[in-house]
Write an enzyme that holds these catalytic residues in place. Structure first.
Site, mmCIF file in Angstrom:
data_model
loop_
_atom_site.group_PDB
_atom_site.id
_atom_site.type_symbol
_atom_site.label_atom_id
_atom_site.label_comp_id
_atom_site.label_asym_id
_atom_site.label_seq_id
_atom_site.Cartn_x
_atom_site.Cartn_y
_atom_site.Cartn_z
ATOM 1 N N LEU A 164 29.178 44.601 31.690
ATOM 2 C CA LEU A 164 29.407 44.416 33.115
ATOM 3 C C LEU A 164 30.361 43.234 33.270
ATOM 4 O O LEU A 164 30.309 42.293 32.472
ATOM 5 C CB LEU A 164 28.107 44.101 33.855
ATOM 6 C CG LEU A 164 27.075 45.221 33.990
ATOM 7 C CD1 LEU A 164 25.771 44.664 34.546
ATOM 8 C CD2 LEU A 164 27.585 46.323 34.894
ATOM 9 N N ASP A 165 31.194 43.262 34.285
ATOM 10 C CA ASP A 165 32.068 42.129 34.557
ATOM 11 C C ASP A 165 31.245 40.882 34.826
ATOM 12 O O ASP A 165 30.091 40.953 35.246
ATOM 13 C CB ASP A 165 32.918 42.387 35.803
ATOM 14 C CG ASP A 165 34.203 43.087 35.459
ATOM 15 O OD1 ASP A 165 34.486 43.265 34.275
ATOM 16 O OD2 ASP A 165 34.920 43.464 36.397
ATOM 17 N N LYS A 166 31.867 39.745 34.651
ATOM 18 C CA LYS A 166 31.208 38.468 34.917
ATOM 19 C C LYS A 166 30.589 38.447 36.310
ATOM 20 O O LYS A 166 29.438 38.042 36.485
ATOM 21 C CB LYS A 166 32.225 37.329 34.781
ATOM 22 C CG LYS A 166 31.685 35.969 35.184
ATOM 23 C CD LYS A 166 32.763 34.904 35.114
ATOM 24 C CE LYS A 166 32.227 33.560 35.606
ATOM 25 N NZ LYS A 166 33.269 32.498 35.573
#
Length: 336
Positions: A164-166
């Site tokens: 998942l993105d930050k």
């Protein structure tokens, strides 16, 4: 993947296990390396001369060593721009590259939704980077996993099979052994792992639909992905459906959208929704605006299901929208 988060395009083992710059001989402030500038060497800046004498290390890394006091010239701390020439004695304490220390256990806080002998389901908080990389060599979910589950040191990528993105929150599954990891990766590749997201997007999305447009790097902006003339595009399919529509003043129309992934490309939901003219709130990279108190892209992985590698059949998990996203939802006047 990524940002959207979950990716079937896993980083290859050689990229993660054979880390660039990793050198067992490098030992912080251990035995120094002594170098005498040869007589045939032209006098020049310390960093430039040292780069020629130690070609296995990049000039930028050598500059970092000099600035940190790990390079001495004739017994005194060196300076990057000082001139050195034939006969000068240079003492170097080689330092490990940041990436060489990336796979270190750290006490990182993250919630675990459930776990078995084969997997761990994590509810990743927004703001937590999943895997070490440039600019984030520590303080990642991977570091926290190695601290809480030391046995993951024996599994490639510490068991991480998708990302998942930050600034995307929500559910991820981590494998606890190589057999389970292979099983879960194959489900991602077969598109049988179910991943559902909730997003807040600008404008009113009229009806449910599907975006089937390959995604690759934006040729003009390296930090962006794109469906318009992308570099090295890969197939990407996102299903979306409006859940409710609302209004915020100032800011205008907003739609709460449920998205399901067939593929898992970097920034997939963010790119696909922006391509429809509905960028996510606060996703400034793709045209979103910070309205209704949104301080990060409004995207949350709320549901996950997969076939249990241990033979229990399909397992399902859900994670409620986090508090910051709930506050944004409450600031919107919903119509339907």
């Amino acid at each position: 993947m990524s940002d959207i988060a979950i990716s079937a395009d896993l980083v290859s083992d050689d990229e993660l296990l054979g880390l660039p710059g990793e050198n067992p001989s490098e030992n912080p402030r251990g035995e120094p390396q002594l170098v005498t500038v040869p007589s045939a060497t032209r006098a020049d800046r310390l960093d430039k001369v040292l780069a020629g004498l130690l070609p296995d290390h990049s000039r930028s890394r050598l500059q970092g060593w000099i600035e940190a006091g790990n390079v001495h010239v004739n017994g005194a701390p060196g300076k990057i721009r000082q001139t050195v020439g034939p006969g000068d004695e240079i003492t170097v304490w080689a330092q490990p590259a940041p990436e060489a220390l990336a796979f270190a256990p750290e006490a990182i806080d993250f919630p675990v939704v459930d776990e078995s002998a084969d997997w761990i389901v994590v509810n990743k908080p927004a703001g937590l980077v999943v895997h070490p990389g440039a600019g984030n060599w520590s303080g990642t979910l991977l570091n926290g996993l190695l601290h809480r589950y030391p046995e993951l040191a024996q599994v490639a990528r510490a068991g991480i099979v998708h990302r998942l993105d930050k600034d995307t929150s929500g559910l991820m599954v981590v494998a606890r052994n190589e057999i389970a990891q292979t099983h879960l990766v194959r489900q991602l590749q077969a598109r049988s792992m179910g991943r559902e997201y909730v997003a807040l997007a600008h404008g009113w999305v009229a009806a449910a639909g599907k975006v089937d447009r390959p995604i690759g790097r934006d040729p003009r902006v390296p930090v962006r992905m794109s469906v318009e003339r992308p570099v090295a595009p890969k197939p990407a399919v996102t299903h979306y459906s409006p859940a409710r529509r609302g209004q915020v003043d100032p800011g205008g129309r907003v739609t709460e959208v449920v998205c399901r992934l067939e593929t898992g490309r970097t920034h997939q939901i963010r790119v696909h929704m922006a391509s429809l003219g509905h960028p996510l709130l606060a996703d400034t990279i793709y045209g979103g605006k910070n309205i209704a108190g949104a301080a990060r892209q409004m995207l949350h992985a709320r549901a996950l299901h997969f076939d249990d590698p241990g033979g229990r059949g399909e397992v399902q998990f859900a994670a409620p929208v986090p508090a910051d996203m709930t506050l944004v939802q409450e600031a919107i006047a919903w119509n339907a």
